[in-house]
Scaffold this motif. Structure first.
Motif, PDB file in Angstrom:
ATOM      1  N   ASN A  80       0.313 -12.322   4.998  1.00  9.07           N
ATOM      2  CA  ASN A  80       0.883 -11.916   3.714  1.00  9.07           C
ATOM      3  C   ASN A  80      -0.149 -12.033   2.598  1.00  9.07           C
ATOM      4  OD1 ASN A  80       3.566 -11.281   4.595  1.00  9.07           O
ATOM      5  ND2 ASN A  80       3.807 -13.471   4.977  1.00  9.07           N
ATOM      6  N   ARG A  83      -2.326  -8.965   2.829  1.00  9.87           N
ATOM      7  CA  ARG A  83      -1.701  -7.810   2.173  1.00  9.87           C
ATOM      8  C   ARG A  83      -1.874  -7.883   0.655  1.00  9.87           C
ATOM      9  NH1 ARG A  83       3.321  -8.841   2.588  1.00  9.87           N
ATOM     10  NH2 ARG A  83       3.350  -8.345   4.792  1.00  9.87           N
ATOM     11  N   VAL A 114       0.619  -5.102   9.094  1.00 13.17           N
ATOM     12  CA  VAL A 114       0.952  -6.053   8.033  1.00 13.17           C
ATOM     13  C   VAL A 114       1.092  -5.368   6.673  1.00 13.17           C
ATOM     14  CG1 VAL A 114      -0.126  -7.976   9.234  1.00 13.17           C
ATOM     15  CG2 VAL A 114      -1.447  -6.727   7.533  1.00 13.17           C
ATOM     16  N   HIS A 115       0.610  -4.138   6.576  1.00 12.95           N
ATOM     17  CA  HIS A 115       0.779  -3.414   5.316  1.00 12.95           C
ATOM     18  C   HIS A 115       0.800  -1.926   5.598  1.00 12.95           C
ATOM     19  CE1 HIS A 115       0.825  -2.590   1.128  1.00 12.95           C
ATOM     20  NE2 HIS A 115      -0.412  -2.149   1.042  1.00 12.95           N
ATOM     21  N   HIS A 116       1.577  -1.208   4.816  1.00 14.36           N
ATOM     22  CA  HIS A 116       1.727   0.233   5.011  1.00 14.36           C
ATOM     23  C   HIS A 116       1.908   0.882   3.650  1.00 14.36           C
ATOM     24  CE1 HIS A 116       4.519   3.661   6.714  1.00 14.36           C
ATOM     25  NE2 HIS A 116       3.399   4.120   6.201  1.00 14.36           N
ATOM     26  N   VAL A 129       5.974  -1.848   8.202  1.00 10.18           N
ATOM     27  CA  VAL A 129       5.458  -3.216   8.240  1.00 10.18           C
ATOM     28  C   VAL A 129       6.239  -4.044   9.253  1.00 10.18           C
ATOM     29  CG1 VAL A 129       5.127  -5.322   6.906  1.00 10.18           C
ATOM     30  CG2 VAL A 129       4.687  -3.104   5.865  1.00 10.18           C
TER      31      VAL A 129
END
Ligand SMILES: Nc1ncnc2c1ncn2[C@@H]1O[C@H](COP(=O)(O)OP(=O)(O)OP(=O)(O)O)[C@@H](O)[C@H]1O
Ligand SMILES: [Mg+2]
Lengths: 255, 502
Positions: A80, A83, A114-116, A129
């Motif tokens: 996190n 991100r 983990v990120h999109h 995600v």
């Protein structure tokens, strides 16, 4: 063969000293204990602090072992946090490339998204995600395999799952492909996961150059690749620039 | 011709940021530096304005270097700033008389009570759109005038200047003691309690009421206008805009039409709704404020719901409790459990802002049992932001008579997927994040670019807005209702905690 590196020996001695002591130590105490000039001890402590191995009490200025030492073997950078640290550059990459952007890390032999960031055309898209993707058939996964020698362990020695006719299934072909990726510093995937789709990815590095994740774009093969079916060089540059910018913000000096 | 860019300066509560944007509104480089938070007494919060200025001196050239952009390629600078934070400085030396008193500071509680008891107090909200509260600047100016020996006389003679952070930065950028421009923009002026919301001028009755000499006040200007040219740090570059950070975010989200709204999640949370050319008065605890004023055009107004503590609660969880090492780890920790375990945290650290306006409220953690782990607490931290959003959205809906159909969000907390999902769940509407999460900076850049013709018009800016992520509600309605009910009961428990001194 070169002899032992003095500063690493000294750094290790500082860590042992801090581990042995019950409380926190000041730079003076550490320097005296190890017979180092104060300036040298300070420099070493600053570097150890930078990589999270020691922490400094803001009120007293004294040092203790850092939290990063406690989970050395597990996740090096919280996903996190990755991100949060990457979000600005991932947005900028999506805006420049006009494609969707994903950031991935390794989880049990797969790529964890983990990120999109959506493709910036305001069409209906859903957030990916938390989903998992195969390592050997995605650009993100191949980057992670290429730069993290431990990541490939879960793939085993047998043939790999085929998703399309172009998926790399033979372990020795994959090994060759990964060597090429290490050499150029980025990876592409052309219809290896889904017919009609392609992707480009590059490594995100943290302190000391350690690869902590990968960032990449994916989309229709006719947009990602040129007429000859090769990844579009402008897009490759965008992806690599974004990966470098995130790495720089994470403290990787040379990238 | 070389490519041209716009630079934004976001002087925030915790840090100052410089970002360079290109013509498509894409981020090219970003530099940032935190400044110290001073807490000299409970309820007091201060910043060193000189430290903030020095930070800007460092990070602005760094942003150019990182982008490989020369000064001559910068079309304009736009400034967004933490609002209401109050500074007075010496016109001749440029030295602040005290540290800046930050918007979260509640030292003026007694003074505000005293002022509120006066018969003319009812005039304040009618004239300026804001309730009489410690949140805004005028009581702080008054506190300084009372506190610092000789300050009132010097202020009356114009030797001492008042400003919020944009005034301080513009004055320094344009020469400081050597002819620096002393001005503010309408959005920042609308947060002082001293400006008439319809004439957009300092109001004599309000100045009298608070006992603030006119001579110390900056000139009020539109939000986008070429104010002047920087003489230092970015010499030769035009300063094209200034807006309060929340208004800048409204601008950056391109909420240019009445009915469009956004919520920004940083230290606090701020929901703003564009209400067009007319100020709308709230009957549900919202503020009436200026949204922006483009050049000589009429001002555009907004209804605003400020939530004092959102990200600051995460910050407290990290720094005050030490349960996490970085803010984003709150999500990791919260995901170790499936729900809040019956625990709720109401972060009324400095009372509650919208829609309650209870300065005597203080924070509570309720529902504690031996079952509760730090994971449940982390959930409760994130849910506190979601439920506070629900409260202000309900108030906004009641005031506007329309139900919000989707929420545009931005700010650092939007990197938190669990939180964004939670907000969509409790509001029961989609939550959408735009392609630039640094919307405060983007708004300041847009405004400055408009002033110098780098961007032609608002419609052009709108086309730069794209959806980067969307979260759809997925909560069982019965659970939503029972959780909301628990939240409301938790909020009630914060009321009346501080008692008047006996
Ligand atoms: N992943 C996350 N989850 C929850 N909270 C987060 C996360 N990342 C950052 N935050 C919180 O968001 C805030 C930072 O957001 P942002 O950078 O937008 O605020 P800011 O602009 O610095 O605030 P200000 O303008 O008031 O200085 C901090 O309070 C931090 O605790
Ligand atoms: Mg901010």
């Amino acid at each position: 063969m070169p002899g032992p590196v003095q500063s690493i020996q000294r750094g290790a001695a500082i860590l042992r000293l801090l581990a042995r002591s019950s409380g926190k130590l000041g730079v003076g105490e550490i320097a005296t204990s190890l017979g180092l000039p104060r300036g040298t001890a300070h420099g070493l402590l600053r570097t150890l602090q930078l990589v999270g191995f020691v922490e400094q009490d803001s009120a007293t200025g004294k040092y203790q072992l850092g939290a990063a030492l406690l989970h050395l073997g597990t996740s090096y950078l919280d996903v996190n946090e990755l991100r949060s640290r990457a979000i600005n550059w991932a947005d900028a990459l999506a805006a420049r490339s006009c494609e969707s952007v994903k950031i991935g890390t390794v989880l049990d032999g797969q790529v964890l998204v983990v990120h999109h960031v959506f493709r910036p055309d305001d069409t209906l898209q859903t957030l990916d995600v938390g989903s998992l993707m195969p390592m050997h058939a995605t650009a993100l996964g191949k980057v992670l395999l290429a730069f993290d020698s431990g990541a490939g362990a879960a793939l085993g020695n047998g043939p790999l799952e085929a998703f399309t006719r172009r998926t790399i299934v033979a372990p020795k072909d994959l090994t060759r492909s990964l060597a090429g990726i290490r050499e150029v510093g980025w990876a592409a995937q052309v219809e290896e996961m889904t017919v009609g789709e392609a992707g480009i990815a590059a490594p995100i590095r943290g302190h000391g150059g350690l690869v902590v994740g990968a960032i990449g774009i994916s989309g229709a093969v006719e947009r990602i690749c040129d007429a000859k079916g090769q990844p579009n060089t402008a897009l490759v540059t965008f992806v690599r620039d974004a990966a470098r910018a995130v790495s720089r913000d994470l403290g990787a000096a040379r990238w | 011709m070389a490519t041209r860019y716009v630079m934004s300066i976001d002087q925030g509560t915790t840090s100052t940021r410089c970002i360079i944007f290109d013509q498509q509104g894409r981020l090219v480089s970003v530099t940032q530096r935190e400044h110290r938070q001073h807490f000299p007494q409970p309820g007091w919060v201060e910043h060193d304005a000189v430290e903030i200025w020095r930070n800007l001196e460092r990070i602005a050239p760094e942003a150019l270097r990182q982008a490989g952009v020369g000064l001559e390629q910068v079309a304009a600078i736009g400034i967004a700033n933490q609002r209401e934070t109050t500074l007075v400085w010496d016109r001749h030396t440029g030295v602040p008389l005290r540290r800046a008193i930050v918007w979260q500071d509640t030292r003026t509680t007694a003074l505000v009570d005293e002022l509120a008891a006066r018969p003319e107090a009812s005039m304040v909200q009618k004239r300026c759109g804001l309730p009489l509260a410690t949140y805004f600047s005028a009581p702080r100016i008054r506190w300084l005038l009372d506190e610092v020996p000789g300050l009132r006389e010097r202020a009356e003679r114009g030797e001492v200047l008042f400003g919020t952070m944009e005034s301080w930065l513009i004055w320094n950028l344009t020469g400081g003691p050597d002819g620096g421009l002393h001005l503010t923009d309408v959005t920042n002026a609308s947060r002082t309690l001293l400006m008439d919301l319809t004439t957009l001028e300092w109001d004599d009755d309000l100045l009298d009421f608070f006992g603030v000499p006119r001579a110390m006040l900056p000139q009020i200007r539109p939000s986008t206008e070429t104010y002047g040219v920087a003489r230092t740090v970015l010499p030769g570059v035009r300063i094209g805009a200034a807006l309060g950070d929340q208004q800048a975010a409204l601008f950056g989200q391109t909420c240019f039409a009445p009915g469009e709204a956004k919520c920004t999640y940083g230290t606090g949370g701020f929901l703003l709704l564009n209400t067009g050319k007319d100020p709308v008065r709230s009957t549900h605890g919202l503020l009436t404020t200026v949204g922006y004023q483009v050049g000589a055009e009429p001002a555009v107004y907004a209804l605003e719901a400020p939530i004092a503590v959102t990200g600051a609660l995460v910050q407290w969880f990290r720094d005050g409790l030490g349960l996490i090492n970085s803010a984003p780890e709150i999500e990791t920790l919260a995901k170790t459990v499936d729900d809040n375990g019956g625990c709720y945290i109401v972060p009324a650290f400095a009372g509650l802002f919208a829609p309650h306006w209870r300065s005597e409220a203080r924070g509570v953690i309720v529902g504690l049992t031996s079952y509760i782990t730090k994971g449940h607490l982390a959930r409760a931290v994130l849910e506190a932001t979601a439920w506070q959003t629900r409260e202000v959205v309900d108030a906004m809906n009641a005031d506007s008579g329309l139900a919000l159909r989707g929420l545009k969000v931005d700010g650092g907390m939007t990197a938190d997927n669990l939180l964004m999902q939670c907000i969509a769940d409790v509001l029961d509407v989609p939550v959408v994040r735009p392609m630039v999460a640094e919307t405060v900076s983007l708004g300041a850049a847009y405004a400055a670019g408009l002033a110098v013709g780098y961007w032609p018009d608002l419609e052009g800016l709108r086309r730069n807005w794209h959806r980067a992520a969307q979260w759809l509600p997925a909560m069982d309605p019965a659970r939503r209702e029972s959780e909301y009910d628990n939240w409301r009961r938790a909020v009630e428990r914060t009321f009346g905690w501080l008692q008047p001194r006996r």
